[in-house]
Write a protein that holds these residues in place. Structure first.
Motif, PDB file in Angstrom:
ATOM      1  N   GLY A  89      40.619  51.671  46.103  1.00 21.32           N
ATOM      2  CA  GLY A  89      40.801  50.277  46.503  1.00 21.32           C
ATOM      3  C   GLY A  89      40.019  49.302  45.652  1.00 21.32           C
ATOM      4  N   ASN A  90      38.788  49.686  45.268  1.00 22.58           N
ATOM      5  CA  ASN A  90      38.002  48.766  44.459  1.00 22.58           C
ATOM      6  C   ASN A  90      38.539  48.648  43.037  1.00 22.58           C
ATOM      7  N   TYR A  91      39.184  49.679  42.530  1.00 21.36           N
ATOM      8  CA  TYR A  91      39.823  49.574  41.221  1.00 21.36           C
ATOM      9  C   TYR A  91      41.010  48.602  41.288  1.00 21.36           C
ATOM     10  N   LYS A  92      41.758  48.691  42.380  1.00 22.80           N
ATOM     11  CA  LYS A  92      42.872  47.766  42.594  1.00 22.80           C
ATOM     12  C   LYS A  92      42.350  46.330  42.653  1.00 22.80           C
ATOM     13  N   ALA A  93      41.249  46.119  43.388  1.00 19.62           N
ATOM     14  CA  ALA A  93      40.657  44.781  43.498  1.00 19.62           C
ATOM     15  C   ALA A  93      40.202  44.281  42.132  1.00 19.62           C
ATOM     16  N   ARG A  94      39.602  45.155  41.346  1.00 20.83           N
ATOM     17  CA  ARG A  94      39.123  44.752  40.012  1.00 20.83           C
ATOM     18  C   ARG A  94      40.278  44.285  39.134  1.00 20.83           C
ATOM     19  N   ARG A  95      41.404  44.995  39.166  1.00 22.01           N
ATOM     20  CA  ARG A  95      42.573  44.581  38.371  1.00 22.01           C
ATOM     21  C   ARG A  95      43.116  43.243  38.860  1.00 22.01           C
ATOM     22  N   ARG A  96      43.210  43.084  40.174  1.00 22.99           N
ATOM     23  CA  ARG A  96      43.744  41.845  40.741  1.00 22.99           C
ATOM     24  C   ARG A  96      42.863  40.640  40.405  1.00 22.99           C
ATOM     25  N   ILE A  97      41.559  40.805  40.526  1.00 20.02           N
ATOM     26  CA  ILE A  97      40.637  39.695  40.269  1.00 20.02           C
ATOM     27  C   ILE A  97      40.693  39.314  38.793  1.00 20.02           C
ATOM     28  N   LYS A  98      40.774  40.304  37.923  1.00 16.10           N
ATOM     29  CA  LYS A  98      40.864  40.024  36.482  1.00 16.10           C
ATOM     30  C   LYS A  98      42.093  39.169  36.185  1.00 16.10           C
ATOM     31  N   LEU A  99      43.234  39.555  36.737  1.00 14.96           N
ATOM     32  CA  LEU A  99      44.464  38.785  36.519  1.00 14.96           C
ATOM     33  C   LEU A  99      44.399  37.414  37.181  1.00 14.96           C
ATOM     34  N   LEU A 100      43.839  37.360  38.365  1.00 13.88           N
ATOM     35  CA  LEU A 100      43.747  36.095  39.082  1.00 13.88           C
ATOM     36  C   LEU A 100      42.860  35.103  38.334  1.00 13.88           C
ATOM     37  N   LYS A 101      41.763  35.591  37.756  1.00  9.25           N
ATOM     38  CA  LYS A 101      40.880  34.704  36.994  1.00  9.25           C
ATOM     39  C   LYS A 101      41.618  34.085  35.808  1.00  9.25           C
ATOM     40  N   GLU A 102      42.570  34.819  35.249  1.00 13.47           N
ATOM     41  CA  GLU A 102      43.336  34.300  34.115  1.00 13.47           C
ATOM     42  C   GLU A 102      44.283  33.173  34.530  1.00 13.47           C
ATOM     43  N   ILE A 103      44.774  33.214  35.774  1.00 17.21           N
ATOM     44  CA  ILE A 103      45.732  32.175  36.184  1.00 17.21           C
ATOM     45  C   ILE A 103      45.104  31.061  37.016  1.00 17.21           C
ATOM     46  N   LEU A 104      43.855  31.195  37.430  1.00 13.48           N
ATOM     47  CA  LEU A 104      43.221  30.143  38.231  1.00 13.48           C
ATOM     48  C   LEU A 104      43.263  28.765  37.562  1.00 13.48           C
TER      49      LEU A 104
ATOM     50  N   PHE B 157      46.055  26.537  38.456  1.00 12.52           N
ATOM     51  CA  PHE B 157      45.965  25.890  39.761  1.00 12.52           C
ATOM     52  C   PHE B 157      44.915  24.777  39.762  1.00 12.52           C
ATOM     53  N   GLY B 158      44.244  24.608  38.620  1.00 13.19           N
ATOM     54  CA  GLY B 158      43.231  23.568  38.503  1.00 13.19           C
ATOM     55  C   GLY B 158      41.836  23.997  38.930  1.00 13.19           C
ATOM     56  N   PHE B 159      41.569  25.299  38.952  1.00 15.64           N
ATOM     57  CA  PHE B 159      40.257  25.807  39.366  1.00 15.64           C
ATOM     58  C   PHE B 159      39.567  26.504  38.204  1.00 15.64           C
ATOM     59  N   GLU B 160      38.254  26.320  38.125  1.00 16.67           N
ATOM     60  CA  GLU B 160      37.465  27.026  37.130  1.00 16.67           C
ATOM     61  C   GLU B 160      37.371  28.504  37.513  1.00 16.67           C
ATOM     62  N   GLN B 161      37.366  29.370  36.505  1.00 16.97           N
ATOM     63  CA  GLN B 161      37.259  30.809  36.758  1.00 16.97           C
ATOM     64  C   GLN B 161      35.948  31.157  37.451  1.00 16.97           C
ATOM     65  N   GLU B 162      34.916  30.357  37.228  1.00 14.33           N
ATOM     66  CA  GLU B 162      33.603  30.634  37.801  1.00 14.33           C
ATOM     67  C   GLU B 162      33.569  30.471  39.315  1.00 14.33           C
ATOM     68  N   ARG B 163      34.614  29.898  39.888  1.00 16.65           N
ATOM     69  CA  ARG B 163      34.664  29.740  41.348  1.00 16.65           C
ATOM     70  C   ARG B 163      35.024  31.044  42.051  1.00 16.65           C
ATOM     71  N   LEU B 164      35.389  32.055  41.283  1.00 19.11           N
ATOM     72  CA  LEU B 164      35.747  33.364  41.838  1.00 19.11           C
ATOM     73  C   LEU B 164      34.832  34.416  41.243  1.00 19.11           C
TER      74      LEU B 164
END
Length: 140
Positions: free
Chosen positions: A77-92, A95-102
């Motif tokens: 599960g944590n590997y899945k979360a790591r992949r998702r967060i990495k991709l999400l940081k790229e698209i934040l 949406f007008g949000f800095e990557q540092e907010r995550l």
């Protein structure tokens, strides 16, 4: 903006980070009250929609924290979360949000001291970034 206090939503793993938060509390370690914990069974269950929704509804920062890689109670599960967060940081930024907010962290069940330190660091980092623009738009 000296009186700005950020609101941080933290999705925390039941088995590790939530237990570390409990340990920090029972050990009387102080950390900022700005963090709102949402206990999930595994960080792999945190859908990116939850993170985006939290930011769109005014959270100044979002933390996802769970078991160290390889120690997940749900195998990967944590590997899945790591992949998702990495991709999400790229698209934040779209949406007008800095990557540092995550932020994604791994905090084990016996790491109450580390939990308190991470919370203090995160609140300071978000305080330096300033308020979430979505929150400002909601006030206007």
């Amino acid at each position: 903006m000296t009186d700005f206090e950020p609101t941080i939503i933290a999705f925390v793993c039941n088995w590790c980070t939530y237990t570390a938060a409990d340990l920090a509390g029972t050990s009387r370690l102080s950390y900022p009250q700005n963090v709102r914990l949402i206990r999930v069974m595994c960080t792999g269950m945190v859908d990116p929609q939850y993170i985006i929704k939290a930011l769109l509804e005014g959270a100044d920062g979002v933390l996802v924290s769970g078991c160290h890689p390889g120690d997940c109670h749900y195998i990967n599960g944590n590997y899945k979360a790591r992949r998702r967060i990495k991709l999400l940081k790229e698209i934040l930024p779209q949406f007008g949000f800095e990557q540092e907010r995550l932020r994604l962290t791994w905090i084990g069940a016996s790491d109450g001291i580390e939990f308190a330190e991470v919370m203090r660091e995160l609140v300071a980092q978000i305080r330096d970034l300033g308020p979430n623009e979505a929150k400002l738009k909601m006030v206007i």
